[in-house]
Design an enzyme around this catalytic site. Structure first.
Site, PDB file in Angstrom:
ATOM      1  N   HIS A  14      -9.477   1.233   5.575  1.00 32.45           N
ATOM      2  CA  HIS A  14      -8.173   1.441   6.222  1.00 32.45           C
ATOM      3  C   HIS A  14      -8.336   2.430   7.373  1.00 32.45           C
ATOM      4  O   HIS A  14      -9.125   3.377   7.276  1.00 32.45           O
ATOM      5  CB  HIS A  14      -7.160   1.964   5.199  1.00 32.45           C
ATOM      6  CG  HIS A  14      -5.755   1.937   5.719  1.00 32.45           C
ATOM      7  ND1 HIS A  14      -5.283   2.860   6.610  1.00 32.45           N
ATOM      8  CD2 HIS A  14      -4.741   1.059   5.509  1.00 32.45           C
ATOM      9  CE1 HIS A  14      -4.026   2.572   6.915  1.00 32.45           C
ATOM     10  NE2 HIS A  14      -3.680   1.479   6.262  1.00 32.45           N
ATOM     11  N   GLY A  39       2.971   2.075  10.887  1.00 32.16           N
ATOM     12  CA  GLY A  39       3.981   3.113  10.722  1.00 32.16           C
ATOM     13  C   GLY A  39       4.761   3.444  11.973  1.00 32.16           C
ATOM     14  O   GLY A  39       5.488   4.446  12.011  1.00 32.16           O
ATOM     15  N   GLU A  45      -6.607   4.817   8.312  1.00 29.62           N
ATOM     16  CA  GLU A  45      -6.353   6.221   7.958  1.00 29.62           C
ATOM     17  C   GLU A  45      -7.574   6.848   7.289  1.00 29.62           C
ATOM     18  O   GLU A  45      -7.847   8.036   7.467  1.00 29.62           O
ATOM     19  CB  GLU A  45      -5.090   6.299   7.073  1.00 29.62           C
ATOM     20  CG  GLU A  45      -3.840   6.033   7.909  1.00 29.62           C
ATOM     21  CD  GLU A  45      -2.661   5.441   7.157  1.00 29.62           C
ATOM     22  OE1 GLU A  45      -2.649   5.460   5.911  1.00 29.62           O
ATOM     23  OE2 GLU A  45      -1.748   4.940   7.836  1.00 29.62           O
ATOM     24  N   GLU A  51      -5.148  -4.893  11.127  1.00 30.54           N
ATOM     25  CA  GLU A  51      -4.110  -3.873  11.249  1.00 30.54           C
ATOM     26  C   GLU A  51      -4.305  -3.080  12.541  1.00 30.54           C
ATOM     27  O   GLU A  51      -5.083  -2.109  12.568  1.00 30.54           O
ATOM     28  CB  GLU A  51      -4.184  -2.905  10.067  1.00 30.54           C
ATOM     29  CG  GLU A  51      -3.964  -3.558   8.725  1.00 30.54           C
ATOM     30  CD  GLU A  51      -3.425  -2.550   7.731  1.00 30.54           C
ATOM     31  OE1 GLU A  51      -2.327  -2.769   7.218  1.00 30.54           O
ATOM     32  OE2 GLU A  51      -4.083  -1.528   7.498  1.00 30.54           O
ATOM     33  N   ASN A  92       0.865  -1.182   0.000  1.00 31.41           N
ATOM     34  CA  ASN A  92       0.000   0.000   0.000  1.00 31.41           C
ATOM     35  C   ASN A  92       0.902   1.233   0.000  1.00 31.41           C
ATOM     36  O   ASN A  92       1.548   1.514   1.003  1.00 31.41           O
ATOM     37  CB  ASN A  92      -0.899  -0.032   1.243  1.00 31.41           C
ATOM     38  CG  ASN A  92      -1.724   1.232   1.409  1.00 31.41           C
ATOM     39  OD1 ASN A  92      -1.814   2.053   0.490  1.00 31.41           O
ATOM     40  ND2 ASN A  92      -2.326   1.392   2.576  1.00 31.41           N
ATOM     41  N   SER A 103       3.643  -2.336  10.385  1.00 28.67           N
ATOM     42  CA  SER A 103       5.101  -2.435  10.599  1.00 28.67           C
ATOM     43  C   SER A 103       5.681  -3.784  10.182  1.00 28.67           C
ATOM     44  O   SER A 103       6.635  -4.263  10.802  1.00 28.67           O
ATOM     45  CB  SER A 103       5.462  -2.102  12.051  1.00 28.67           C
ATOM     46  OG  SER A 103       5.141  -0.750  12.342  1.00 28.67           O
ATOM     47  N   LYS A 152       0.002   4.256  -0.140  1.00 32.75           N
ATOM     48  CA  LYS A 152      -0.646   5.421   0.502  1.00 32.75           C
ATOM     49  C   LYS A 152      -0.446   6.669  -0.374  1.00 32.75           C
ATOM     50  O   LYS A 152      -0.464   6.550  -1.593  1.00 32.75           O
ATOM     51  CB  LYS A 152      -0.102   5.594   1.925  1.00 32.75           C
ATOM     52  CG  LYS A 152      -0.214   4.297   2.737  1.00 32.75           C
ATOM     53  CD  LYS A 152       0.041   4.470   4.202  1.00 32.75           C
ATOM     54  CE  LYS A 152      -0.131   3.122   4.903  1.00 32.75           C
ATOM     55  NZ  LYS A 152       0.024   3.197   6.350  1.00 32.75           N
TER      56      LYS A 152
END
Ligand code: PGA
Length: 247
Positions: free
Chosen positions: A92, A168, A94, A162, A9, A207, A11
């Protein structure tokens, strides 16, 4: 046998000059033991799909819940498919955080994406507060129930766990924690969908990097990974793909 999947991904990273990473990735030898996919920014889907062929599936990172309309700046599932995408990431964290996406909205997007012929990688994950309060399984079961619509095409569904606090950050849950979550997701899917629920690929994301990929892929019910940062560099993503091929 569940088909394994290594999905990257990018992003909001990537200009046309970065398509060179895809050429590098495509030049690496593969055993065929897993599928490889890359979710690109919308601007790179068409050129990326032109490079990808069968060895690398190209997808989007979100789509709108409606087929078309007055939604400035949004992208429809049919547009993604038209540009050459074969899958889309939905839900997701985010998107859920930055764009206030609810489970109900995500479920509507799943329906729309599958109607356009896209496979869906549906993301679920708990916050740090929920993790620390021991609410992980409860939160995930609720997200799973509400984000997967009735009538979903199970053959075109992948679920990614996730933990938000692992994305991250360099932090990851222990192998035992991932095993517990994936077992719970597997049994929730089987309880709702019967035997077909056993065939849905369950990815871990957060990660994942070359140094921890093998340990994560050894966890029962982990059928692959959704990889953010480490998918930006072909060499790192390749090392993760190899770890999955060998698992
Ligand atoms: P990360 O992102 O690999 O950079 O932690 C994972 C994701 O958000 O899918």
């Amino acid at each position: 046998m569940v088909r394994k999947l290594a999905a990257g991904n990018w992003k909001m990273h990537g200009l046309s000059s970065d398509l060179a990473q895809i050429d590098v990735l495509l030049a690496m030898p593969r055993t065929g033991a897993c599928d490889v996919a890359l979710a690109l920014p919308a601007t790179l889907i068409a050129p990326g799909a032109g490079l990808g062929g069968d060895d690398l599936r190209i997808g989007g990172q979100d789509c709108h819940a409606q087929a078309q309309g007055a939604h400035t700046g949004d992208i429809s599932a049919a547009m993604l498919a038209d540009a050459g995408a074969s899958f889309v990431i939905l839900g997701h964290s985010e998107r859920r955080a930055d764009h206030f996406e609810t489970d109900a909205l995500v479920a509507a997007k799943v329906t729309m994406a599958q109607r356009a012929g896209l496979q869906v990688i549906l993301c679920l994950g708990e916050s740090l507060e929920q993790y620390q309060a021991g609410e992980t399984l409860q939160v995930l079961r609720k997200q799973l129930a509400a984000s997967v619509p009735d009538g979903v095409d199970l053959a075109q569904l992948v679920v990614a766990y996730e933990p938000i606090w692992a994305i991250g950050t360099g932090l990851t849950p222990t192998a035992a924690e991932v095993a517990e979550v994936h077992a719970a997701l597997r049994s929730a899917l089987q309880a709702r969908f019967g035997a077909e629920g056993a065939q849905i690929a369950l990815l871990y994301g957060g990660s994942v990097k070359p140094s921890n990929a093998a340990e994560i892929f050894a966890v029962p019910n982990v059928d692959g990974a959704l990889v953010g940062g480490a998918s930006l560099k072909a060499a790192d993503f390749d090392a993760i793909i190899r770890a999955l091929e060998a698992a």
